[in-house]
Design a protein around this motif. Structure first.
Motif, short mmCIF file in Angstrom:
data_model
loop_
_atom_site.label_atom_id
_atom_site.label_comp_id
_atom_site.label_asym_id
_atom_site.label_seq_id
_atom_site.Cartn_x
_atom_site.Cartn_y
_atom_site.Cartn_z
N CYS A 1 -26.54 -18.34 -54.11
CA CYS A 1 -27.34 -18.11 -53.27
C CYS A 1 -26.72 -17.03 -53.33
O CYS A 1 -27.93 -15.69 -52.55
N ASP A 2 -25.47 -15.74 -53.63
CA ASP A 2 -25.52 -14.22 -53.72
C ASP A 2 -26.40 -14.00 -54.66
O ASP A 2 -27.15 -13.16 -54.48
N LEU A 3 -26.78 -14.67 -56.24
CA LEU A 3 -27.83 -14.50 -57.16
C LEU A 3 -28.89 -14.96 -56.44
O LEU A 3 -30.31 -13.91 -57.19
N GLY A 4 -29.21 -15.37 -55.29
CA GLY A 4 -30.70 -15.15 -54.34
C GLY A 4 -31.90 -17.11 -55.27
O GLY A 4 -32.66 -17.38 -54.71
N TYR A 5 -31.13 -17.83 -55.64
CA TYR A 5 -31.25 -19.30 -55.88
C TYR A 5 -30.88 -20.03 -54.13
O TYR A 5 -30.89 -19.37 -53.36
N ASN A 6 -31.77 -20.80 -54.03
CA ASN A 6 -32.15 -21.06 -53.01
C ASN A 6 -32.28 -22.88 -52.87
O ASN A 6 -33.10 -23.09 -53.44
N TYR A 7 -30.68 -23.29 -53.54
CA TYR A 7 -30.62 -24.62 -53.17
C TYR A 7 -30.36 -25.19 -51.47
O TYR A 7 -29.00 -24.26 -50.96
N LYS A 8 -30.29 -26.16 -52.21
CA LYS A 8 -29.37 -27.56 -50.82
C LYS A 8 -27.94 -28.11 -51.65
O LYS A 8 -29.01 -28.31 -52.68
N LEU A 9 -26.91 -28.12 -51.36
CA LEU A 9 -26.43 -29.07 -51.91
C LEU A 9 -25.77 -30.43 -50.93
O LEU A 9 -25.37 -30.53 -49.85
N VAL A 10 -25.33 -31.02 -51.93
CA VAL A 10 -24.71 -32.13 -51.21
C VAL A 10 -23.79 -32.71 -51.89
O VAL A 10 -23.57 -32.79 -53.10
N LEU B 1 -19.28 -42.83 -48.57
CA LEU B 1 -19.88 -42.56 -49.90
C LEU B 1 -21.97 -43.50 -49.86
O LEU B 1 -22.14 -42.05 -49.62
N LEU B 2 -21.50 -44.43 -49.06
CA LEU B 2 -22.88 -44.57 -49.02
C LEU B 2 -23.64 -43.89 -48.34
O LEU B 2 -25.42 -43.19 -47.97
N SER B 3 -23.02 -43.77 -46.91
CA SER B 3 -24.21 -42.26 -46.08
C SER B 3 -24.62 -41.25 -46.23
O SER B 3 -24.98 -40.36 -45.99
N THR C 1 -31.89 -40.09 -50.42
CA THR C 1 -32.29 -41.29 -50.32
C THR C 1 -33.64 -42.28 -49.52
O THR C 1 -34.09 -42.68 -49.08
N GLY C 2 -33.54 -41.16 -47.95
CA GLY C 2 -34.12 -40.78 -46.77
C GLY C 2 -33.68 -42.41 -46.59
O GLY C 2 -33.04 -43.34 -46.18
N ASN C 3 -35.01 -43.66 -45.86
CA ASN C 3 -34.82 -44.32 -45.26
C ASN C 3 -35.20 -45.85 -46.05
O ASN C 3 -35.93 -46.66 -45.52
N ARG C 4 -34.80 -45.27 -47.16
CA ARG C 4 -35.02 -46.94 -47.91
C ARG C 4 -34.22 -47.62 -47.42
O ARG C 4 -32.86 -46.83 -46.97
N GLU D 1 -32.08 -51.27 -51.38
CA GLU D 1 -32.60 -50.85 -52.47
C GLU D 1 -31.23 -49.79 -52.67
O GLU D 1 -31.46 -49.97 -53.66
N VAL D 2 -30.60 -49.11 -51.70
CA VAL D 2 -29.46 -48.13 -51.62
C VAL D 2 -28.60 -48.46 -53.56
O VAL D 2 -28.22 -48.12 -53.94
N ILE D 3 -27.97 -50.25 -52.59
CA ILE D 3 -26.89 -50.13 -53.29
C ILE D 3 -27.77 -51.20 -54.66
O ILE D 3 -26.90 -50.69 -55.70
N ARG D 4 -28.52 -51.67 -55.12
CA ARG D 4 -29.08 -52.13 -56.18
C ARG D 4 -29.69 -50.74 -56.88
O ARG D 4 -29.29 -50.90 -58.01
N GLY D 5 -29.80 -49.74 -56.06
CA GLY D 5 -29.94 -48.70 -56.95
C GLY D 5 -28.95 -47.92 -57.90
O GLY D 5 -28.60 -47.54 -58.77
N ILE D 6 -27.40 -47.62 -57.36
CA ILE D 6 -26.23 -47.76 -57.47
C ILE D 6 -25.64 -48.57 -58.39
O ILE D 6 -25.56 -48.03 -59.77
N ARG D 7 -25.82 -49.99 -58.89
CA ARG D 7 -25.98 -50.82 -59.67
C ARG D 7 -26.69 -50.62 -60.72
O ARG D 7 -25.74 -50.91 -61.70
N PHE D 8 -27.72 -50.20 -60.72
CA PHE D 8 -28.18 -49.52 -61.52
C PHE D 8 -28.06 -48.33 -62.29
O PHE D 8 -27.74 -48.94 -63.75
#
Lengths: 364, 325
Positions: A93-102, A114-116, A122-125, A129-136
């Protein structure tokens, strides 16, 4: 939203798989290089550790490629890593980058926490699907680990030096490029074929266990390709931490059974260290004991300069070494480390192990 | 006469020794590297030809030190060995039964623990060079004392002054402070030796089981003050072997002797290497952002070796080191 994440060895293959499967746009930072490290060191506190500096460099380079959101693991406990996501974000942020952080903190109570956090990205999937993604993603981490383990066994036995590394790069590429879970098995078979086609000859090899701090163990840039260097010196390597095992221990709370886990190392470390000291300090000792029981010839500990948990482990290792006669060497890395010094130490350590083994044979 | 050559190209000095078939050191040469390892090595080879009788046959060559690969390529070495193993081999053959080797050279210091003649443990200085020869050299120059007289002068001390030895820069300011307080020169010098020994034992020697027989080698062993300081700190007699300054080269020559004993011919390129035109150059590879500086060695214009690249794109493929079974 274009999501990026820090490099740690082949972690990107798994994260990328998971996110792309869920339709999230990703930016993989360019591989960590000297440029990454100098960018990161320039803007980091001098006494932060090398992983911190590389993370920061990764984010700065990913931003040039259009990334705007960072996913990063968090943590709690005596290791400073728990604060890295927030501190790095502040610096950016100090360096002027505009990043969101999760920040994906390890769940304190239940895996749903963790899932939340993942849901935020992942939005409204659907959960399914989310669990399949993690398993992948997890399946890919296991595939990657399998290939690395094969490479560590093949390097000291390959007929022409460097063959294994060329093959490994090719095999990893197959895994990385697989987009659908149902195709993963086929890619795994093909990549295993590539590895099996490496011409080898039977040789007597030495076996060395690598223990220490996770980042420096998993990231070849940070440990100056120690696995490859040892392989060239005729040493078969194993390390106490693998990606899939770490994901299972820290994000799934050990849900997947049958993997080597940190609880094994914690049990092994009992004679020397019965208490959590932050990071992987306890696992470092446990790993050393484990390798001694498994008949390895030597143990090498790797840590980034200023890593507190590993300094604790380092100061206990000599008593382990004295009790068991197991040779132990500690390597400390940071942005000042020189490659020549590392090579000298590795060569001398391998000489020591070879002499030890010859001596044992004479006595037998 | 048949014998073996040992070459140690270090950061500060380049040493050559010639040993005979029985492993006795017959000739030794100690030169300053002055940042030009190739020139130093060629001068060393030249001087060695002048020392040796005309009909000498070199049956094997060993190279060690930070410039061992360079030396190995230029002279044609049979064995290229790291300096830790070389020092250990030399110490254990020259002083049988040695259990601890303290080695302090120009820019590095190491400790080697041996048990029953083989290396059991070792350490090298990592983040600090305060206890090495270069520092003593500098301080001697600053005080206008020839480095050769440093040791004897410090032995005249009756009560060494305590000097902060954690960091070379702070040690220097502390020394200046003690001078201004009016302490005697020998006491300050002895204090400096003690500070370096403390630093060495706390850093390099940390956690190591130091027990007798103790051998002290490397260029700094010339300093009697350091020997005395080690003896006071360890409470053990410290032995300085006769060729303490060139032990790395002695070890390398002995390893070469072992190597060719199996009946293999030597790869020594002859003393003519002193006359060939060797040039080292470097270029930055632009294949990836690592921008490795690749070193290139040319002999009479053609490339004979390259190294310094992370990926192995440029380096000549080194033979895999066979671990003897």
């Amino acid at each position: 939203m274009k999501v990026t994440f820090p490099h740690m060895g082949n972690l990107w293959i798994c994260l990328n798989a998971m996110l792309q499967y869920l339709g999230v746009e990703t930016v993989v930072p360019p591989p960590s290089t000297k440029k990454t490290l100098s960018l990161g060191s320039k803007h980091s506190p001098e006494f932060s550790c090398m992983p911190f500096k590389l993370n920061l460099g990764n984010f700065m380079e990913a931003s040039e490629l259009g990334a705007d959101t960072i996913i990063m693991a968090g943590g709690c406990g005596p290791c400073r890593f728990g604060y890295y996501a927030q501190v790095e974000h502040e610096i950016l942020c100090d360096l002027g980058y505009n990043y969101k952080l999760v920040v994906l903190e390890p769940p304190e109570k239940h895996i749903s926490q963790l899932l939340s956090r993942i849901k935020y990205i992942t939005g409204n999937r659907s959960w399914f699907e989310v669990i399949r993604g993690i398993r992948f993603g997890f399946a890919k981490s296991r595939a990657v680990d399998d290939l690395e383990i094969m490479a560590m066994k093949l390097r000291p036995r390959e007929k022409s030096p460097g063959h294994t590394d060329t093959a490994l790069t090719e095999a990893l590429k197959l895994i990385a490029e697989t987009r659908r879970p149902e195709h993963l098995q086929e890619s795994q078979n093909n990549s295993a074929e590539i590895m099996k086609s490496i011409p080898t000859e039977s040789r007597q090899v030495l076996k060395v266990g690598l223990v220490g701090e996770i980042y420096t163990l998993l990231e070849p840039f940070a440990n100056m390709d120690i696995e490859r260097k040892l392989g060239r010196l005729g040493v078969e390597v194993d390390r106490s931490i693998y990606l899939s095992q770490w994901v299972n221990d820290h994000l799934f709370m050990g849900l997947v059974k049958g993997l080597r886990s940190s609880s094994l190392y914690q049990r092994c470390s009992a004679p020397y260290l019965r208490h959590f000291v932050g990071g992987h300090g306890q696992e470092t000792l446990g790993g050393a004991v484990y390798y001694n029981n498994a008949g390895f010839d030597g143990v090498i500990q790797i840590l980034p300069f200023t890593c507190m948990p590993e300094i604790v482990a380092q100061s206990v290792l000599p008593s382990f070494s004295q009790d068991t006669g197991m040779p132990v060497m500690t390597l400390i890395v940071d942005e000042q480390s020189g490659e020549a010094g590392l090579m000298t130490r590795l060569e001398a350590f391998v000489d020591l192990l070879a002499e030890n083994r010859d001596r044992k044979k004479e006595l037998a | 006469m048949i014998g073996f050559l040992g070459i140690d190209v270090g950061s500060v000095s380049t040493n050559l020794v010639y040993i005979n078939e029985d492993g006795k050191v017959r000739e030794s040469i100690y030169l300053r590297t002055n940042g030009r390892p190739i020139a130093a090595l060629q001068r060393g080879l030249q001087e060695m030809t002048e020392l040796l009788p005309p009909k000498t046959v070199i049956r094997g060559v060993g190279a060690t030190g930070s410039g061992r690969h360079l030396a190995g390529i230029i002279a044609g070495a049979d064995v290229v060995k790291n300096e830790i193993t070389s020092h250990a081999v030399a110490a254990s053959r020259v002083v049988p039964g040695v259990r601890t080797v303290l080695e302090i050279g120009g820019q590095d210091s190491k400790i080697i623990i041996l048990r029953d003649g083989i290396v059991a443990d070792f350490a090298m200085n990592t983040v600090c060079a305060a206890g090495t020869g270069s520092f003593l050299d500098q301080q001697a120059a600053r005080l206008n004392i020839p480095i050769e007289k440093f040791g004897d002068l410090s032995l005249k001390s009756s009560s060494p002054v305590r000097i902060a030895g954690r960091c070379a820069v702070f040690a220097e300011s502390d020394m200046i402070h003690k001078q201004q307080m009016g302490y005697d020169m020998p006491d300050i010098l002895a204090g400096l030796c003690e500070a370096l020994v403390r630093n060495y034992l706390n850093n390099v020697g940390k956690g190591k089981d130091i027990s007798g027989t103790v051998v002290f080698q490397g260029g700094v062993a010339a300093n009697q003050g350091m020997k005395a300081a080690f003896e006071r700190a360890l409470n053990i007699e410290v032995i300085i072997p006769p060729h303490f300054g060139v032990m790395g080269a002695v070890g390398a020559s002995m390893l070469a002797r072992d190597h060719v004993a199996r009946g293999v011919p030597t790869r020594f390129k002859g003393f003519g290497a002193a006359e060939s035109d060797f040039r080292a150059g470097s270029f930055e590879c632009d294949g990836c952002p690592n921008m490795c500086e690749v070193v290139e060695i040319r002999k009479d214009g053609s490339v004979i070796a390259r190294w310094g690249d992370r990926c192995g794109k440029w380096s000549t493929r080194m033979d895999r080191r066979k671990i003897s079974s």
